[in-house]
Design a protein around this motif. Structure first.
Motif, short mmCIF file in Angstrom:
data_model
loop_
_atom_site.label_atom_id
_atom_site.label_comp_id
_atom_site.label_asym_id
_atom_site.label_seq_id
_atom_site.Cartn_x
_atom_site.Cartn_y
_atom_site.Cartn_z
N LEU A 1 8.83 3.98 1.09
CA LEU A 1 9.44 2.86 1.80
C LEU A 1 10.93 3.07 2.03
CD1 LEU A 1 7.68 -0.09 -0.06
CD2 LEU A 1 7.13 0.81 2.20
N LEU A 2 11.61 3.64 1.02
CA LEU A 2 13.04 3.83 1.15
C LEU A 2 13.39 5.00 2.07
CD1 LEU A 2 14.20 3.22 -2.53
CD2 LEU A 2 14.29 1.65 -0.60
N GLU A 3 12.51 6.00 2.12
CA GLU A 3 12.80 7.15 2.97
C GLU A 3 12.69 6.80 4.45
OE1 GLU A 3 10.18 10.22 1.78
OE2 GLU A 3 11.20 10.62 -0.12
N ASN A 4 11.76 5.91 4.81
CA ASN A 4 11.54 5.62 6.22
C ASN A 4 11.14 4.16 6.38
OD1 ASN A 4 11.14 5.72 8.94
ND2 ASN A 4 9.29 6.98 8.86
N LYS A 5 12.14 3.30 6.61
CA LYS A 5 11.84 1.88 6.81
C LYS A 5 11.12 1.63 8.12
CE LYS A 5 15.96 0.15 6.34
NZ LYS A 5 17.03 -0.89 6.24
N GLN A 6 11.21 2.56 9.05
CA GLN A 6 10.55 2.37 10.33
C GLN A 6 9.03 2.31 10.19
OE1 GLN A 6 11.74 5.25 13.24
NE2 GLN A 6 10.60 4.28 14.91
N ILE B 1 7.44 0.58 7.99
CA ILE B 1 7.10 -0.83 7.81
C ILE B 1 7.08 -1.54 9.16
CG2 ILE B 1 7.75 -2.97 6.66
CD1 ILE B 1 9.18 -1.34 4.56
N ASP B 2 8.07 -1.26 10.00
CA ASP B 2 8.12 -1.91 11.32
C ASP B 2 6.87 -1.60 12.13
OD1 ASP B 2 10.59 -2.50 10.35
OD2 ASP B 2 11.68 -1.12 11.67
N GLU B 3 6.46 -0.33 12.12
CA GLU B 3 5.30 0.07 12.91
C GLU B 3 4.01 -0.57 12.37
OE1 GLU B 3 5.41 4.26 12.67
OE2 GLU B 3 7.11 4.50 14.05
N VAL B 4 3.87 -0.58 11.04
CA VAL B 4 2.65 -1.14 10.45
C VAL B 4 2.56 -2.65 10.72
CG1 VAL B 4 1.43 -1.59 8.29
CG2 VAL B 4 2.48 0.65 8.70
N VAL B 5 3.67 -3.37 10.51
CA VAL B 5 3.68 -4.81 10.73
C VAL B 5 3.45 -5.13 12.21
CG1 VAL B 5 5.04 -6.92 10.57
CG2 VAL B 5 5.15 -5.23 8.74
N GLY B 6 4.09 -4.36 13.09
CA GLY B 6 3.91 -4.59 14.53
C GLY B 6 2.46 -4.41 14.96
N ASP B 7 1.82 -3.34 14.49
CA ASP B 7 0.42 -3.11 14.84
C ASP B 7 -0.49 -4.19 14.26
OD1 ASP B 7 1.25 -0.85 16.14
OD2 ASP B 7 0.74 0.52 14.50
N TYR B 8 -0.20 -4.61 13.03
CA TYR B 8 -1.02 -5.63 12.38
C TYR B 8 -0.94 -6.96 13.14
CZ TYR B 8 -2.61 -8.91 8.78
OH TYR B 8 -3.27 -9.90 8.09
N VAL B 9 0.27 -7.38 13.48
CA VAL B 9 0.46 -8.67 14.16
C VAL B 9 -0.13 -8.62 15.57
CG1 VAL B 9 2.18 -10.28 15.04
CG2 VAL B 9 2.47 -9.27 12.78
N THR C 1 0.81 -1.22 0.00
CA THR C 1 0.00 0.00 0.00
C THR C 1 0.84 1.27 0.00
OG1 THR C 1 -0.09 -0.08 2.42
CG2 THR C 1 -1.88 -1.15 1.20
N ARG C 2 2.16 1.16 -0.25
CA ARG C 2 3.04 2.33 -0.22
C ARG C 2 3.95 2.33 -1.44
NH1 ARG C 2 1.54 1.13 4.68
NH2 ARG C 2 1.26 2.79 6.24
N ALA C 3 4.33 3.55 -1.86
CA ALA C 3 5.23 3.70 -2.99
C ALA C 3 6.66 3.42 -2.54
CB ALA C 3 5.12 5.10 -3.58
N ILE C 4 7.51 3.16 -3.53
CA ILE C 4 8.89 2.80 -3.21
C ILE C 4 9.64 3.95 -2.55
CG2 ILE C 4 9.68 3.40 -5.53
CD1 ILE C 4 11.72 1.13 -5.23
N ASP D 1 16.49 -5.96 5.56
CA ASP D 1 16.99 -5.58 4.24
C ASP D 1 15.82 -5.31 3.31
OD1 ASP D 1 19.80 -6.21 4.85
OD2 ASP D 1 19.07 -8.27 4.92
N ILE D 2 16.05 -4.36 2.39
CA ILE D 2 15.15 -4.12 1.26
C ILE D 2 16.01 -4.22 0.00
CG2 ILE D 2 13.60 -2.53 0.07
CD1 ILE D 2 12.84 -1.35 2.72
N VAL D 3 15.81 -5.25 -0.79
CA VAL D 3 16.62 -5.51 -1.97
C VAL D 3 15.84 -5.07 -3.20
CG1 VAL D 3 17.90 -7.26 -3.27
CG2 VAL D 3 17.71 -7.44 -0.78
#
Length: 379
Positions: free
Chosen positions: A257-262, A264-272, A251-254, A290-292
């Protein structure tokens, strides 16, 4: 005409006439009149169970007194298990409906029966003696009839009987009868554990394929609740981390995602945390390792960064040039209104010229040199 038989001291024998049982022989030497060679002898070790149950059954049926004289009788029902001891040492575990007949007079025999209807737990002292059978001086037959579970420190055991969770087992050793039921023990670590979610290929909102590696730290808050609601709690957690990562990236543009990887951490943590609420599992931390990016996307981003940095350099260069020009203009205005400042500038210029000349010859005085310099500049 006479046939001689010998039964050793550690043996018992049976006299056969034309291969049919005649009588039991204790240890000793025997002579029998046998002109037609019809007699024969069969022997067994006296310290081992009788293997020919046909002879035993014959004696029980037709000569019960002889059977009672020679054999120790051990028989179990369908609802009993047995522990057979020799000289007070456990040597065999007997299943339900088992039959053992052992010779009397050589080894002290003892049988302990267990009522399987009363429960499936083995006596703690028996389990403690059998947990390391390889260290015993004598092997125990029938260990496959028991389930011996050793729960280490910082773990609990989830006891399942016929597929249903019964209780939690603390650290220690416990044994269970396998007869008439399916028993399983699953060991669970109650400490913080790490989980890696690697190689997840996900499309961002702007259709860029990314490969991400995620790490999470988790633990059980209620083991019994987790295993009552989930067949495999760790697998369930892994899937939820996958779904949470896809929800955060898809749901986010690249650029975001690259500007603020944190993020992703917050969204995944809240979801789980929301998905695992009420399942006895707690996720302490979640982080993207990592983001490859694909190869072509790396080249494009490198060109974009190069162009941005080049533009920034041009802006800085123009800013510096403008500042230098403005400074020169201010200096010229000062010199126009102040002859002394102009004179100082002329001396500074002369000093710069003199730095590049090894020798200077002056004719007519310093004023004439300065006047000449001014004339050259005007020209």
């Amino acid at each position: 005409m006479l046939k001689r038989f010998v039964v050793k001291k550690d043996e018992r024998g049976a006299l056969l006439r034309e291969a049919d049982f005649e009588r039991i022989l204790k240890s000793g030497r025997y002579r029998f009149f046998d002109p037609f060679g019809r007699l024969s002898l069969v022997t067994w070790k006296a310290d081992a169970p009788m293997t020919d149950l046909g002879i035993v059954d014959y004696l029980l049926q037709h000569e019960p007194a002889v059977a009672a004289e020679h054999f120790e009788r051990m028989e179990l029902t369908e609802d009993q298990a047995g522990l057979r001891y020799e000289n007070d040492v456990l040597v065999e575990i007997l299943p339900p409906a088992a039959r053992r007949f052992v010779w009397k007079g050589v080894v002290r025999h003892r049988l302990e029966t267990v009522d399987l209807r009363a429960g499936y737990a083995v006596a703690p002292e028996v389990a403690a003696h059998l947990v390391q059978p390889a260290l015993r001086g004598r092997a125990v037959m029938g260990l496959g009839y028991l389930l011996l579970a050793q729960v280490p420190a910082y773990h609990v055991g989830v006891l399942k009987v016929d597929g249903k969770v019964q209780r939690l087992m603390p650290a220690g050793v416990e044994g269970f009868w396998r007869f008439n039921r399916d028993i399983q023990v699953e060991l669970v670590d109650t400490r913080l554990q790490n989980m890696e979610v690697s190689g997840q290929e996900i499309l961002s909102r702007d259709k860029v394929g990314l490969r991400l590696n995620l790490a999470a730290t988790w633990r059980y808050t209620d083991v019994l609740l987790a295993y009552e609601k989930l067949s495999k709690p760790a697998d369930h957690l892994y899937r939820e981390l996958q779904f949470g990562l896809r929800a955060a990236v898809g749901t986010r543009a690249i650029d975001e995602l690259l500007e603020n990887k944190q993020t992703i951490d917050e969204v995944v943590g809240d979801y789980v945390a929301r998905k695992l609420d009420g399942f006895g599992i707690e996720v302490s931390s979640v982080g993207v390792k990592d983001i490859v990016l694909p190869g072509e996307m790396k080249n494009i981003l490198a060109q974009v960064v190069e162009a941005e940095k080049s533009a920034e350099a041009n802006v800085i260069r123009r800013r510096e040039e403008t500042a230098a020009t403005r400074s020169l203009l201010n200096t010229a205005k000062v010199m126009e209104d102040n002859p002394t400042a102009l004179r100082l500038k002329e001396l500074e210029t002369l000093e710069r010229v003199a730095e590049r000349i090894d020798r200077i010859s002056v004719f007519g005085g310093l004023d004439q040199v300065l006047s000449g310099l001014v004339s050259i500049k005007n020209a």
